[in-house]
Design a protein around this motif. Structure first.
Motif, PDB file in Angstrom:
ATOM      1  N   ILE A   1       0.853  -1.201   0.000  1.00 42.28           N
ATOM      2  CA  ILE A   1       0.000   0.000   0.000  1.00 42.28           C
ATOM      3  C   ILE A   1       0.879   1.238   0.000  1.00 42.28           C
ATOM      4  CG2 ILE A   1      -1.634   1.373   1.350  1.00 42.28           C
ATOM      5  CD1 ILE A   1      -2.817  -1.275   2.386  1.00 42.28           C
ATOM      6  N   ILE A   2       1.880   1.248   0.879  1.00 42.03           N
ATOM      7  CA  ILE A   2       2.762   2.412   0.967  1.00 42.03           C
ATOM      8  C   ILE A   2       3.465   2.645  -0.370  1.00 42.03           C
ATOM      9  CG2 ILE A   2       4.830   3.344   2.076  1.00 42.03           C
ATOM     10  CD1 ILE A   2       3.981   1.712   4.578  1.00 42.03           C
TER      11      ILE A   2
ATOM     12  N   HIS B   1       2.856  10.139   6.615  1.00 43.83           N
ATOM     13  CA  HIS B   1       1.397  10.235   6.464  1.00 43.83           C
ATOM     14  C   HIS B   1       0.857   8.981   5.790  1.00 43.83           C
ATOM     15  CE1 HIS B   1       1.700  14.271   7.799  1.00 43.83           C
ATOM     16  NE2 HIS B   1       2.335  14.712   6.723  1.00 43.83           N
ATOM     17  N   ILE B   2       1.580   8.536   4.753  1.00 38.95           N
ATOM     18  CA  ILE B   2       1.130   7.361   4.011  1.00 38.95           C
ATOM     19  C   ILE B   2       1.257   6.110   4.868  1.00 38.95           C
ATOM     20  CG2 ILE B   2       1.567   5.977   1.944  1.00 38.95           C
ATOM     21  CD1 ILE B   2       2.576   8.679   0.698  1.00 38.95           C
ATOM     22  N   MET B   3       2.322   6.060   5.675  1.00 45.46           N
ATOM     23  CA  MET B   3       2.494   4.929   6.584  1.00 45.46           C
ATOM     24  C   MET B   3       1.337   4.843   7.575  1.00 45.46           C
ATOM     25  SD  MET B   3       6.572   5.245   7.087  1.00 45.46           S
ATOM     26  CE  MET B   3       6.768   4.718   8.723  1.00 45.46           C
TER      27      MET B   3
ATOM     28  N   LYS C   1      11.076  -2.423   8.221  1.00 44.65           N
ATOM     29  CA  LYS C   1      12.014  -1.441   7.668  1.00 44.65           C
ATOM     30  C   LYS C   1      11.264  -0.133   7.524  1.00 44.65           C
ATOM     31  CE  LYS C   1      15.066  -4.371   5.036  1.00 44.65           C
ATOM     32  NZ  LYS C   1      14.212  -5.536   4.694  1.00 44.65           N
ATOM     33  N   SER C   2      11.963   0.949   7.842  1.00 47.20           N
ATOM     34  CA  SER C   2      11.306   2.238   7.736  1.00 47.20           C
ATOM     35  C   SER C   2      12.244   3.236   7.073  1.00 47.20           C
ATOM     36  CB  SER C   2      10.928   2.720   9.139  1.00 47.20           C
ATOM     37  OG  SER C   2      10.867   4.116   9.174  1.00 47.20           O
ATOM     38  N   PRO C   3      11.720   4.027   6.146  1.00 46.94           N
ATOM     39  CA  PRO C   3      12.586   5.007   5.496  1.00 46.94           C
ATOM     40  C   PRO C   3      13.007   6.123   6.460  1.00 46.94           C
ATOM     41  CG  PRO C   3      10.336   5.185   4.674  1.00 46.94           C
ATOM     42  CD  PRO C   3      10.372   4.002   5.576  1.00 46.94           C
TER      43      PRO C   3
ATOM     44  N   GLY D   1      15.085   3.688   9.963  1.00 47.94           N
ATOM     45  CA  GLY D   1      15.935   2.526   9.743  1.00 47.94           C
ATOM     46  C   GLY D   1      15.110   1.260   9.867  1.00 47.94           C
ATOM     47  N   TYR D   2      14.896   0.854  11.100  1.00 51.21           N
ATOM     48  CA  TYR D   2      13.943  -0.217  11.349  1.00 51.21           C
ATOM     49  C   TYR D   2      13.298   0.017  12.706  1.00 51.21           C
ATOM     50  CZ  TYR D   2      17.406  -2.214  14.486  1.00 51.21           C
ATOM     51  OH  TYR D   2      18.291  -2.395  15.507  1.00 51.21           O
ATOM     52  N   TYR D   3      12.129  -0.566  12.893  1.00 52.11           N
ATOM     53  CA  TYR D   3      11.496  -0.493  14.203  1.00 52.11           C
ATOM     54  C   TYR D   3      10.629  -1.719  14.389  1.00 52.11           C
ATOM     55  CZ  TYR D   3       7.244   1.115  11.806  1.00 52.11           C
ATOM     56  OH  TYR D   3       6.157   1.216  10.986  1.00 52.11           O
TER      57      TYR D   3
END
Lengths: 393, 82
Positions: free
Chosen positions: A287-288, A306-308, B66-68, B71-73
Motif C-alpha cells: 500500500i505504501i 502520512h502514508i504509513m 524497515k522504515s525510510p 531505519g527499522y522499528y
C-alpha cells in the motif's frame, strides 16, 4: 590526551535512545569529526546528549491530531493530480490506471484493480538474455484459440466450426497444431477436433441445435491453451542490465511457481493478492509503495509518514479495510462518530435498537455535542484528591 | 506442472521479519506500553506469515519493519482466529 577510539564512540552511540538510522548517521559524523578535531570523551558524550534532546524535541507531541494532518497532507496534493491518465512510463502498450483514480482504488481497497499488472523479475539464469526472458514470458502469457486465429467460420451445412490459424502467431506462442488439438480434446469431451494443415475443425459429437454449436464455438475460442489464468498480454522491457516482464492481468500465486521467475522480487499491483499470498505486513508495504509511486508519477511529494499512517490504519485488524463507511469509519466504536459520517439515520436507529451507549472518547462525537475535543491540550485530564472536609486550624 | 517447491515468503522483499514472542517478552511488552493484550493490532491465524511461523491464536508476533525514516522499528500484532 588520549584520542577517543571508534569503538568507544560506537558503544556510546549504541546506548543512546535513538532510532537505528539516526544512530548510524550520528556514528558516521562523530567518527569523521573525531578525525578532524580530536574529540574528548566528554565532548562525544555531550554531542550525543544534545542529539537525543534534539530528537526528542522533533517527536510528535502526544495528542497531536495526526490523522487530520495526514488526511490534509494527502488531500491537498491530490487536487493537483490528473483526473484520468492511462499510460505507463516506458511501456506504451500496457494501460495502467494512474493519478487520482488509482489513489482512490488503493484507499478503497478494491478487490480487483481496474488495470491489474504484474512486474515479473527473472532469476539469475533468465535475467540477462532476451531469448530466455521470452521463454519465461511464454509460460506466463495466457493464450487462447482466439489469439491465434486468423479467420473463423461456422459451417452451418456440415455443422462444423472452422478456425484458420496464423502459423506465425502459433510459433510465437510456442505451440503447434498437434498440441492445440490434444489440449482441446482433453478439455472438451463433447466435440471432435480435426487438424488439417493450419486449419482446425471442431465438430460436436451429437448433432444438436445451431445455437449449441455457436455456444461451443464461443467456449472453444475462449479456452486457455497455455499460460496462467487471468493473465493476458506480456511485455518484456530492459531495466538497467536485466529484462523484466510486465503482464496485463494478474495471478500472483501462480506466477511465483513458474520456473525462471525470481519469486523474491516479483510483485503485483493487486494488494488483496499480496495479502493472500504474502500476508498482511507485505500488503502494508505494498500500500505504501503503491501510493508513493502514484504520487511520484504525478510529480508530487507527500511525506511517507502520512502514508504509513494510512497503511497502518487500513491493516490494523489483519485484513485490508477500505477507508470509508464500509471500512475504517464503519468500524468506529462510537455511534455518534459513525452517524456523523454517512448514513446518519440508519446508524442511530440501529444503535437505539441495540441500546448502545457512547462513552464520548473520540474526537468527532465531542465536536458534535460541543465539548472540548480530546486532541492536543484537550487530551489532558485533571485528577484531584479533594479533602472531604476542609481542614481548619 | 513441474514439482511444486514451496516458496519461502520471508524471502520476498515485501515481507519483513516476523518472530513469535515468548510469554515473558509478552508480559514485558504489555508492561512497557501499559496496555491490555486486546489493544494490540491484530493478525489473522490464516495469514501466510503466521502459518509459516506456526503461531497460534493468542501469540504475539514481533515484526521488524524497515522504515525510510527510522531505519527499522518493531511492531507487534496479536494472532487472532478468523
Amino acid at each position: 590526551m588520549l584520542m577517543v577510539s571508534e569503538k568507544t564512540i560506537k558503544n556510546l552511540v549504541e546506548k543512546a535512545d535513538l532510532p537505528a538510522s539516526v544512530k548510524e548517521e550520528l556514528y558516521e559524523k562523530l567518527v569523521e569529526y573525531n578525525k578532524r578535531y580530536d574529540l574528548k570523551k566528554t565532548e562525544v558524550e555531550a554531542i550525543i546528549e544534545e542529539t537525543v534532546k534534539e530528537y526528542q524535541n522533533a517527536l510528535v507531541e502526544p495528542g497531536e491530531a495526526i490523522g487530520t494532518v495526514a488526511a490534509q497532507s494527502i488531500g491537498e496534493p491530490s487536487t493537483q493530480m490528473t483526473l484520468n491518465t492511462f499510460h505507463y512510463a516506458g511501456v506504451a502498450e500496457i494501460n495502467v490506471t494512474l493519478g487520482l483514480p488509482r489513489i482512490i482504488e488503493i484507499v478503497d481497497a478494491r478487490k480487483n484493480p481496474s488495470t491489474p499488472i504484474m512486474t515479473v523479475y527473472l532469476d539469475e539464469k533468465h535475467r540477462y538474455d532476451r531469448e530466455k526472458a521470452l521463454e519465461v514470458a511464454r509460460r506466463i502469457e495466457g493464450t487462447t484459440l482466439e489469439n491465434l486465429a486468423r479467420e473463423e467460420t461456422i459451417d452451418i451445412l456440415n455443422f462444423e466450426y472452422i478456425v484458420e490459424i496464423d502459423p506465425e502467431r502459433l510459433e510465437k506462442a510456442g505451440l503447434d497444431m498437434e498440441k492445440v488439438r490434444r489440449k482441446l480434446e482433453g478439455s472438451f469431451k463433447s466435440a471432435e477436433f480435426e487438424v488439417d494443415g493450419y486449419t482446425l475443425i471442431v465438430r460436436p459429437k451429437k448433432a444438436a441445435k445451431l445455437s449449441d454449436l455457436r455456444r461451443l464455438a464461443e467456449k472453444v475460442k475462449k479456452h486457455r491453451l497455455k499460460g496462467l489464468s487471468g493473465v493476458g498480454k506480456t511485455i518484456i522491457r530492459k531495466e538497467g542490465d536485466e529484462y523484466v516482464i510486465y503482464t496485463e492481468g494478474s495471478n500472483f500465486k501462480q506466477v511465483l511457481k513458474v520456473p525462471g521467475v525470481d519469486p523474491t522480487r516479483t510483485r503485483t499491483n493487486n494488494i488483496h493478492e499480496i495479502a493472500e499470498v504474502l500476508g498482511i505486513e507485505a500488503a502494508r508495504n505494498a500500500i505504501i509503495e503503491e501510493i508513493v509511486n502514484t504520487m511520484r508519477e504525478q510529480g508530487l511529494e507527500v511525506d511517507v509518514r502520512h502514508i504509513m499512517l494510512v497503511a497502518d490504519v487500513m491493516t490494523l485488524d489483519g485484513v485490508i479495510l477500505p477507508i470509508g463507511r464500509h471500512g475504517v469509519v464503519g468500524e468506529k466504536a462510537s455511534v455518534l462518530a459513525r452517524a456523523a459520517f454517512e448514513i446518519t439515520t440508519q446508524h442511530l436507529f440501529e444503535a437505539a435498537e441495540r441500546g448502545e451507549t457512547d462513552p464520548l472518547n473520540g474526537v468527532v462525537e465531542n465536536v458534535l455535542i460541543g465539548q472540548p475535543v480530546p486532541v492536543g491540550t484537550g487530551i489532558v485530564k485533571l485528577a484531584m484528591n479533594l479533602p472531604l472536609r476542609p481542614k481548619r486550624e | 506442472m513441474a514439482a511444486k517447491k514451496e516458496f519461502d515468503i520471508f524471502a520476498h522483499v515485501l515481507v519483513p521479519e516476523h518472530r513469535i514472542l515468548s510469554e515473558e517478552e509478552k508480559e514485558e511488552l504489555l508492561r512497557k506500553y501499559r496496555i491490555r493484550i486486546s489493544q494490540l493490532p491484530q493478525i489473522k491465524a490464516s495469514d501466510p506469515a503466521v502459518v509459516a511461523l506456526g503461531a497460534k491464536p493468542g501469540d504475539v508476533i514481533e515484526i521488524k519493519r524497515k522504515s525510510p525514516t527510522a531505519g527499522y522499528y518493531y511492531y507487534y500484532r496479536l494472532v487472532v482466529e478468523d
